[in-house]
Write an enzyme that holds these catalytic residues in place. Structure first.
Site, PDB file in Angstrom:
ATOM      1  N   HIS A 188      -6.695  83.863 -69.187  1.00  0.00           N
ATOM      2  CA  HIS A 188      -6.744  82.447 -69.568  1.00  0.00           C
ATOM      3  C   HIS A 188      -5.350  81.833 -69.479  1.00  0.00           C
ATOM      4  CE1 HIS A 188     -10.627  83.715 -71.462  1.00  0.00           C
ATOM      5  NE2 HIS A 188     -10.991  82.553 -70.938  1.00  0.00           N
ATOM      6  N   HIS A 228      -9.579  72.502 -69.313  1.00  0.00           N
ATOM      7  CA  HIS A 228     -10.723  73.088 -70.023  1.00  0.00           C
ATOM      8  C   HIS A 228     -10.370  74.287 -70.896  1.00  0.00           C
ATOM      9  CE1 HIS A 228     -10.614  76.188 -66.929  1.00  0.00           C
ATOM     10  NE2 HIS A 228     -11.486  76.868 -67.640  1.00  0.00           N
TER      11      HIS A 228
END
Length: 459
Positions: A188, A228
């Site tokens: 991430h 996001h």
């Protein structure tokens, strides 16, 4: 000479600030405490947390003793005012200003020769290809793939001129977004955000969407892809809940990470005043719709969105002339982009699989260390990369992309399903009971991949 000395001092200061930063948390070496600063809309949330001295260098949050997260050594009012300012606003302004002036970066590691810049530009000419190698692009842009790619796409769609966006504000916003991704996270991080943005671009070019989406839809779709996973800590929601993280309490254990990503994005939009020239109601509406898109990426709500999508397709009542239906399709497109790694060519998909599993196992190691129940898929002793990927493909990816192919039955959709099938077979072949050497497997994978159509036409 005087100017050179000043810039040298500034360079040393910036490097020192970078050395003290761990994602959204900065710590004071003298007392091993941290001041967490994150803008949520117009509100700055501050809390002090204890650090374990021996763990500072990996995931931004994973160096924190989560069991004492809410303990405070002193009240917030006793902290000097200068310590609760936005610690990196100077560094951020300096970085953005230097780029926009075209001035060379003081750190020679950031200097790219013309060959690398030329190769990056050549790659952008094929940014609509499903085989786009985001890892190579990130290397060619020296870790600036998210900023470079997004600027190109905003220009490609004519959004900067159409919405009269200030290029200084656009660039500063993207620099801050890229900075607020934790690149210590194996998965991430800003490269993942760039990969999702590139995938979103591929979906926006699909015939059904290309002829129906408005410019506002496209801008929202790109911004949602870019932000996001903003400020993702590298651990999942159950981990935040069981460690009593303040974000879990703030969002009442519901879409904790997704709410935080959205609020962090809103904070940067307001900080950079990117939409300040728009009417207030339009700006707020953009923020709300951005949140609706980001919240749709909550994997715990996968069945809810998939069931709604399937019902629309069964009843054939999706009307892309309807704004709410277009927004729902954008939500589904972002969901697909977010988990499209298993649908990429093997050489790309395998890298993403290894990175996300590394992040899972890292979380599991922290849970074991703190005597917490190990989260599913996070125990490296009982799970393998192949196990995790086969389960994910079977129960999450295949159902979603099968429905997307029903909605958009194009060459790209068939390419994605083809790669998904081949990649799943490859992981199955890597199970302990599988026979044959890995070299033979990769040779078969390469031959099969060549037989697949290469995605959508080039942009």
């Amino acid at each position: 000479m005087g100017i050179s000395v000043i810039w040298s001092v500034i360079a040393i200061l910036v490097r020192w600030i970078f050395s003290k930063r761990r994602g959204a948390i900065s710590y004071d070496s003298s007392d091993q405490t941290a001041l967490y600063i994150r803008m949520l809309g117009d509100v700055r949330v501050r809390s002090q947390v204890g650090f374990e001295p021996e763990r500072r260098g990996s995931h931004p949050y994973l160096g924190v003793d989560f069991r004492t997260l809410h303990s405070r050594a002193e009240s917030a009012g006793s902290i000097p005012a200068r310590r609760i300012r936005r610690l990196f606003s100077f560094q951020r302004h300096l970085l953005s200003s230097r780029f926009l002036r075209g001035a060379p970066h003081l750190n020679p590691l950031h200097i790219l020769d013309e060959d690398y810049c030329g190769q990056a530009k050549c790659m952008l000419e094929k940014v609509g290809s499903w085989n786009f190698d985001i890892f190579l692009f990130d290397r060619l842009t020296n870790g600036n793939s998210l900023v470079t790619l997004t600027l190109y796409l905003l220009s490609h769609y004519g959004l900067i001129e159409l919405f009269q966006l200030d290029m200084v504000k656009v660039h500063r916003f993207l620099v801050l977004v890229q900075e607020d991704y934790h690149n210590h996270n194996p998965y991430h991080n800003s490269v993942h955000a760039a990969d999702v943005t590139q995938a979103m671009h591929c979906y926006l070019k699909e015939p059904k969407l290309a002829k129906s989406l408005t410019s506002c839809d496209i801008l929202l779709g790109l911004l949602a892809a870019v932000t996001h996973d903003l400020d993702h800590p590298g651990v999942n929601q159950p981990f935040l809940i069981k460690t009593n993280h303040y974000l879990a309490a703030l969002y009442r254990n519901t879409s904790v990470l997704e709410n935080h990503h959205w609020r962090s994005a809103v904070g940067l939009l307001r900080e950079t005043e990117l939409f300040s020239h728009l009417p207030a109601e339009d700006s707020l509406n953009m923020e709300r719709q951005l949140g609706s898109l980001i919240l749709a990426t909550d994997i715990s709500r996968q069945n809810e969105y998939l069931s709604k999508f399937r019902t629309h397709l069964d009843q054939e009542d999706l009307c892309l002339g309807n704004a709410s239906h277009r927004h729902f399709v954008l939500q589904m497109a972002l969901k697909c982009a977010d988990i499209c790694n298993p649908c990429r060519p093997w050489e790309l998909s395998k890298q993403w699989s290894e990175k996300v599993t590394e992040e899972f196992f890292h979380q599991g190691d922290i849970e074991k260390k703190h005597k917490l129940e190990v989260s599913p898929l996070c125990d490296s002793e009982t799970n393998s990369i192949a196990d995790v990927q086969i389960g994910f493909m079977t129960y999450v990816v295949e159902p979603l992309f099968a429905e997307w192919a029903r909605f958009s039955d194009t060459r790209l959709s068939q390419t994605m399903l083809g790669h998904l099938c081949l990649n799943k077979a490859s992981w199955n072949a890597m199970q302990p009971e599988a026979s044959g050497s890995s070299e033979e497997l990769e040779s078969e994978q390469e031959a099969s991949s060549r037989a697949l159509p290469q995605g959508s036409p080039q942009s």
